[in-house]
Motif scaffolding. Sequence first.
Motif, mmCIF file in Angstrom:
data_model
loop_
_atom_site.group_PDB
_atom_site.id
_atom_site.type_symbol
_atom_site.label_atom_id
_atom_site.label_comp_id
_atom_site.label_asym_id
_atom_site.label_seq_id
_atom_site.Cartn_x
_atom_site.Cartn_y
_atom_site.Cartn_z
ATOM 1 N N ASP A 1 35.456 -18.691 -82.852
ATOM 2 C CA ASP A 1 35.514 -19.835 -83.759
ATOM 3 C C ASP A 1 35.479 -21.168 -83.015
ATOM 4 O OD1 ASP A 1 38.000 -19.693 -82.589
ATOM 5 O OD2 ASP A 1 39.129 -19.947 -84.454
ATOM 6 N N GLY A 2 35.158 -21.140 -81.706
ATOM 7 C CA GLY A 2 35.079 -22.376 -80.939
ATOM 8 C C GLY A 2 33.848 -23.199 -81.295
ATOM 9 N N TYR A 3 33.871 -24.460 -80.892
ATOM 10 C CA TYR A 3 32.729 -25.335 -81.157
ATOM 11 C C TYR A 3 31.501 -24.804 -80.412
ATOM 12 C CZ TYR A 3 29.667 -29.329 -81.226
ATOM 13 O OH TYR A 3 28.566 -30.145 -81.400
ATOM 14 N N PRO A 4 30.348 -24.647 -81.087
ATOM 15 C CA PRO A 4 29.185 -23.991 -80.472
ATOM 16 C C PRO A 4 28.474 -24.873 -79.453
ATOM 17 C CG PRO A 4 28.637 -24.745 -82.687
ATOM 18 C CD PRO A 4 30.111 -24.986 -82.508
ATOM 19 N N ALA B 1 15.197 -22.032 -80.500
ATOM 20 C CA ALA B 1 15.056 -20.679 -81.031
ATOM 21 C C ALA B 1 16.319 -19.862 -80.796
ATOM 22 C CB ALA B 1 13.841 -19.988 -80.402
ATOM 23 N N ALA B 2 16.959 -20.054 -79.635
ATOM 24 C CA ALA B 2 18.217 -19.351 -79.359
ATOM 25 C C ALA B 2 19.298 -19.790 -80.335
ATOM 26 C CB ALA B 2 18.649 -19.608 -77.918
ATOM 27 N N ALA B 3 19.390 -21.095 -80.583
ATOM 28 C CA ALA B 3 20.397 -21.592 -81.530
ATOM 29 C C ALA B 3 20.150 -21.025 -82.924
ATOM 30 C CB ALA B 3 20.355 -23.119 -81.568
ATOM 31 N N ARG B 4 18.899 -20.951 -83.334
ATOM 32 C CA ARG B 4 18.588 -20.404 -84.655
ATOM 33 C C ARG B 4 18.981 -18.933 -84.730
ATOM 34 N NH1 ARG B 4 13.007 -21.848 -87.598
ATOM 35 N NH2 ARG B 4 14.118 -23.846 -87.557
ATOM 36 N N LEU C 1 35.726 -24.192 -76.920
ATOM 37 C CA LEU C 1 34.273 -24.127 -77.046
ATOM 38 C C LEU C 1 33.798 -22.681 -77.053
ATOM 39 C CD1 LEU C 1 33.186 -26.891 -74.489
ATOM 40 C CD2 LEU C 1 33.849 -27.157 -76.892
ATOM 41 N N ARG C 2 32.792 -22.407 -77.850
ATOM 42 C CA ARG C 2 32.078 -21.131 -77.817
ATOM 43 C C ARG C 2 30.804 -21.380 -77.021
ATOM 44 N NH1 ARG C 2 32.965 -15.671 -78.172
ATOM 45 N NH2 ARG C 2 31.282 -14.591 -79.273
#
Length: 293
Positions: free
Chosen positions: A26-29, A86-89, A53-54
């Motif tokens: 649940d950390g900030y991405p 693309a990785a974030a998506r 952070l995540r």
Amino acid sequence: MTAQVQELRLELPHIELSARVFGPEDGYPVLALHGWLDNAMTFAQLAPRLQGLRIVALDLPGHGLSAHRPAGVGYAIQDYGLDVLAAARQLGWDRFGLLGHSMGAIVGVIAAAALPEQIERLALIDGLLPYTTPAAEVPEKLGKALLAELELPNRRKPVYTTVEDAVAARLKGALTVSREAAELLAERGLMAVPGGYTWRSDPRLRLPSRMRFTPEQAAACLGAVRCPTALVVAAGGLVAPHAEAMRLARQQPHFSLHELPGGHHLHLDDAAGAQAVADCFNAFFAASTGRNE
């Protein structure tokens, strides 16, 4: 310093990437992007020291355990922007932060400039502007790059008898690192071959770029960054001696600049350097997200 780390494979539409994941679910991405010829292990010292952070630390294409680009496809700096998005998506992140070192920092600036609605926060370590070519020199540089590509099949990657030999060679590189840093990068960067070990990185990464940004284009990208940005500059690194880069960084209204002792890999070379960088970024992310430090 120990921390729970997960391995991740991302099947993107155009390439398969590997990553190391740090921090609570649940950390900030945050996507973390390493430097040229490095890999996700560059964040092994820093990531466990970053709070709340995540962090998904990618092996960028051609590096570490990730796939290489197909034959005939180069490694233009801006193409890494597609890999990042693309990785974030794939991770289901619509808005996220970027943490980048060296080349990874440059990719972060380009991505944040191009798609400011997706990049919320930018944390940069000793990297800022891409290498540039004046417009008048583009034809000559392109010709040299194309000829170098034609000659690549005649070149062979070096093979080292032992891991220690490979680490020793890394210590002699143009961008010096500590032995501890070289050993960490080797964990993910070496592979066994007949006769010993060689680096996994795609040999095409060492080719000259076919096309570079002009100085005006690079400056325009930096000026287009709108998100809060923290830049750590190493006293013995690459950005500090670059007067124009430092001048532009100081002009940006969204930037906070932190000048720290150490070399280009100050976040990886030793625990003290990693903690100094973490202190800058923990305060930066806490201020941006409203968390208490």
